[in-house]
Design an enzyme around this catalytic site. Structure first.
Site, PDB file in Angstrom:
ATOM      1  N   HIS A   8      52.665  -1.984   8.291  1.00  0.00           N
ATOM      2  CA  HIS A   8      53.428  -0.842   7.760  1.00  0.00           C
ATOM      3  C   HIS A   8      54.398  -1.263   6.647  1.00  0.00           C
ATOM      4  O   HIS A   8      54.469  -0.638   5.599  1.00  0.00           O
ATOM      5  CB  HIS A   8      54.240  -0.162   8.864  1.00  0.00           C
ATOM      6  CG  HIS A   8      53.417   0.230  10.071  1.00  0.00           C
ATOM      7  ND1 HIS A   8      52.098   0.565   9.986  1.00  0.00           N
ATOM      8  CD2 HIS A   8      53.739   0.355  11.381  1.00  0.00           C
ATOM      9  CE1 HIS A   8      51.635   0.871  11.202  1.00  0.00           C
ATOM     10  NE2 HIS A   8      52.618   0.745  12.056  1.00  0.00           N
ATOM     11  N   ASP A  63      46.071   2.060   8.936  1.00  0.00           N
ATOM     12  CA  ASP A  63      47.500   1.800   8.993  1.00  0.00           C
ATOM     13  C   ASP A  63      48.105   3.188   8.835  1.00  0.00           C
ATOM     14  O   ASP A  63      48.129   3.740   7.722  1.00  0.00           O
ATOM     15  CB  ASP A  63      47.935   0.882   7.837  1.00  0.00           C
ATOM     16  CG  ASP A  63      49.417   0.602   7.897  1.00  0.00           C
ATOM     17  OD1 ASP A  63      50.163   1.481   8.372  1.00  0.00           O
ATOM     18  OD2 ASP A  63      49.846  -0.478   7.481  1.00  0.00           O
ATOM     19  N   HIS A  64      48.533   3.789   9.943  1.00  0.00           N
ATOM     20  CA  HIS A  64      48.867   5.220   9.873  1.00  0.00           C
ATOM     21  C   HIS A  64      50.017   5.497   8.910  1.00  0.00           C
ATOM     22  O   HIS A  64      50.207   6.621   8.463  1.00  0.00           O
ATOM     23  CB  HIS A  64      49.134   5.792  11.268  1.00  0.00           C
ATOM     24  CG  HIS A  64      50.452   5.414  11.872  1.00  0.00           C
ATOM     25  ND1 HIS A  64      50.667   4.199  12.480  1.00  0.00           N
ATOM     26  CD2 HIS A  64      51.635   6.070  11.953  1.00  0.00           C
ATOM     27  CE1 HIS A  64      51.910   4.141  12.923  1.00  0.00           C
ATOM     28  NE2 HIS A  64      52.527   5.257  12.608  1.00  0.00           N
TER      29      HIS A  64
END
Ligand code: BG6
Length: 477
Positions: A248, A185-186
Site C-alpha cells: 500500500h 493491492d486494494h
C-alpha cells in the site's frame, strides 16, 4: 444496464472466510444492485466447510443483512439465486475435480461456456497448492478463447520476500499469462489514490512544480488505531512492513512520484509505477541503521497468536530516496503502524518556501511553504495550504486551506468501495488497478534489505503513540 455481456462464473476460494464476508460478498451484491454484473452470472463458493447451496445462501444473506444494505428482500433473494457452493479442501486434488465437474454442468445448463474468474481469498500459504490444483484439474484453460476467458485474482501479500515472490510468480506464469493475472493491492482502487493521477496530470498549476526544485519532502502515513486483533498468528509471521509497506505505502509513493505515462493505458501506467519503485535506493546496512526505525506496541507480545518473545515490527519509519533526476535529494518519509494515536492515512507533499520579500518580514518564516494533502482515511479529501495576508494593519501572513471533500453535507460519500472497482476491472480485463509482476518484484527489492537488517534487531517499544512526525517513544500516550 449490464454492459458485460458474457456469462461469467466467479469462483471464490475461501468462501466462508473473513475477506469474503467483509468485502467480497458486499461488493458483489452492490455491483449486482447497480446492474454492473453480467446478466448471466454465477458465484461459486469453495471452502472446507460442508455446506449445501442453500446453507451457503443463508450464510451470505446474513452477511448482506449485517452490512445494512438498503435493498428489498426480493433483490437479495434474486442475488442469492446466483450463488452455489462446492465444499472442498485446498490441498485435495479430488475436490478440484468436483468443482470442475460442477462448473461444466452449470455451463451445460446455460448452453454455453462461461468466463471463469478465480478469487484466492485464502491465506498466502495456500497459493502455491491452489495454483497447481487449478491447473491440474484443467480449470485454468479458457473454454472458448476470447469468448470464455479465465482470470485469476490474487490477494497480497504476494510472497514473503524477493525470492519467494519470484518463485510464486514463476509458478503462476507457467499456468496463466500475465494478462490473466490480477494481483490485488486494494489501495490502488481507493478513490483518492485514483485521483492522484487525475490531480497531477490535469492541473497545470502543480505539474511544473512537481520536482525536487519545488518539493522539499513527502510524508506518507498509514496509521491504524487498532492492534492486530484476531490476526495475531498471521501478523506475527508478516509484520507491518510486509503487511502495508511493501504494497500500500509503496503504491502511494509510486502514484505521487511516477512520470506521466503519456496515455491512460494499464500497460503504460504499470510501467511508470514500476520504474519509480525500481528507482528507490536499496539501502546498505549502514543506511538501514540511519534511515529506518522498527517499532512494536507494548502489548503486542501478549496478543492472541503472537509469540511471547516476538520481535516482529508493528510500526516502521523509513526515509526513502528516489534516485532519479526529478526526485534526487527529496526524502520520502514512509510510516505505517498499528495501535497509533489515531486512524489516518495521508500523503503530505511539502513544497519548499519561496525566498520572498514578504516572508522576510517575519522571523518565524520557516513554516512558509505550500502543503498539499491527499487524505485517504478516515475521510477522503484533498487540501492545499496556501498563504495570505492577515487582515489588518501591516503585512503579516496566515495560512488558509482550499479543500475538496468527497463527503456531502450529510457526511455520506457517493463512490463505490474499492472491491467493487476491483471486481469490475477484472471482469472488463483492465489491469490498471492491479500490480504487475515487475512492480511486486521492485517493491521486494527495496524492502528485502531492510527486513534482513531488522531480522535480529529488537524493536523500539511504544505505547499508543507515534504522534505526528513518527519515531516511537516508550510510554508515549
Ligand atoms: C490490509 C492489511 O492489506 O490493509 C491490514 O493486511 C490493514 O493489516 C489493511 O488493516 C488496511 O486497509 P484499509 O483499507 O482499512 O486502510
Amino acid at each position: 444496464m449490464s454492459y458485460i455481456k458474457r456469462p461469467t462464473t466467479i469462483v471464490i476460494f475461501g468462501a466462508t472466510g473473513d475477506l469474503n464476508r467483509k468485502k467480497l460478498m458486499p461488493a458483489l451484491f452492490d455491483l449486482y444492485t447497480k446492474s454492473l454484473l453480467p446478466k448471466q452470472f454465477r458465484i461459486v463458493g469453495f471452502s472446507r466447510q460442508k455446506l449445501t447451496h442453500d446453507a451457503y445462501r443463508s450464510f451470505v444473506r446474513n452477511v448482506i443483512e449485517q452490512k445494512g444494505h438498503k435493498h428489498s428482500s426480493r433483490d437479495v433473494d434474486i442475488f442469492l439465486d446466483h450463488l452455489f457452493y462446492c465444499p472442498g479442501l485446498f490441498e485435495d486434488a479430488a475436490s478440484y475435480g468436483n468443482l470442475s465437474k460442477f462448473l461444466y454442468e452449470q455451463d451445460e445448463k446455460l448452453g454455453q461456456c462461461s468466463c471463469k474468474l478465480f478469487y484466492l481469498a485464502v491465506p498466502p500459504n495456500f497459493y502455491d497448492t491452489i495454483f497447481q490444483n487449478v491447473a491440474d484439474s484443467g480449470l485454468s484453460i479458457p473454454c472458448a478463447g476470447d469468448n470464455g476467458w479465465t482470470r485469476i485474482l490474487v490477494e497480497k501479500p504476494f510472497g514473503k520476500d524477493l525470492l519467494t515472490a519470484q518463485e510464486l510468480d514463476k509458478k503462476l506464469g507457467l499456468l496463466f499469462d500475465e494478462d490473466q493475472i490480477f494481483r490485488i493491492d486494494h489501495y490502488l482502487a481507493k478513490e483518492t489514490l485514483e485521483n492522484i493521477l487525475a490531480f497531477r496530470f490535469s492541473n497545470s498549476i502543480f505539474q511544473p512544480a512537481w520536482n525536487n526544485k519545488y518539493i522539499g519532502k513527502v510524508h506518507i502515513q498509514l496509521f491504524e488505531d487498532s492492534g492486530v486483533g484476531k490476526r495475531g498468528a498471521f501478523y506475527d509471521g508478516v509484520g507491518a512492513l510486509r503487511d502495508v509497506g511493501q504494497n500500500h505505502i509503496l503504491q502511494m509513493l509510486a502514484l505521487i512520484a511516477m512520470e506521466d505515462p503519456g496515455v491512460f493505458e494499464a500497460k503504460k501506467i504499470r510501467l511508470e509505477r514500476e520504474n519509480v519503485i525500481q528507482s528507490l535506493r536499496a539501502f546498505s546496512r549502514e543506511e538501514c541503521e540511519e534511515y529506518t526505525v522498527k517499532g512494536q506496541y507494548t502489548e503486542y507480545r501478549r496478543e492472541e497468536g503472537v509469540l511471547p518473545q516476538s520481535n516482529v515490527e508493528t510500526y516502521f519509519y523509513i526515509t526513502a530516496f528516489i534516485d532519479n533526476e526529478r526526485w534526487r535529494g527529496v526524502p520520502f518519509h514512509l510510516e505505517g503502524g498499528k495501535r497509533m494515536y489515531k486512524k489516518k492515512t495521508e500523503i503530505t507533499v511539502y513544497f519548499k518556501k519561496l525566498d520572498s520579500c514578504v516572508y522576510k518580514l517575519d522571523d518565524n518564516s520557516s513554516e512558509y511553504g505550500n502543503v498539499l494533502k491527499f487524505v485517504i482515511q478516515p475521510e477522503e479529501k484533498i487540501s492545499v495550504r496556501f498563504w495570505v495576508k492577515k487582515p489588518g494593519f501591516g503585512m503579516k501572513l496566515e495560512p488558509q486551506l482550499l479543500t475538496f471533500s468527497y463527503e456531502d453535507t450529510s457526511g455520506s460519500k457517493h463512490f463505490p468501495d474499492a472491491y467493487e472497482k476491483l471486481f469490475l476491472s477484472t471482469l472488463e480485463g483492465d489491469q490498471t488497478l492491479f500490480t504487475s509482476s515487475r512492480e511486486v518484484e521492485a517493491a521486494w527489492e527495496f524492502i528485502t534489505p531492510i527486513m534482513e537488517y531488522w531480522r535480529d534487531k529488537e524493536p523500539v517499544l511504544y505505547g499508543r503513540g507515534c504522534k505526528e512526525g513518527g519515531i516511537p517513544l516508550m510510554g508515549n500516550t
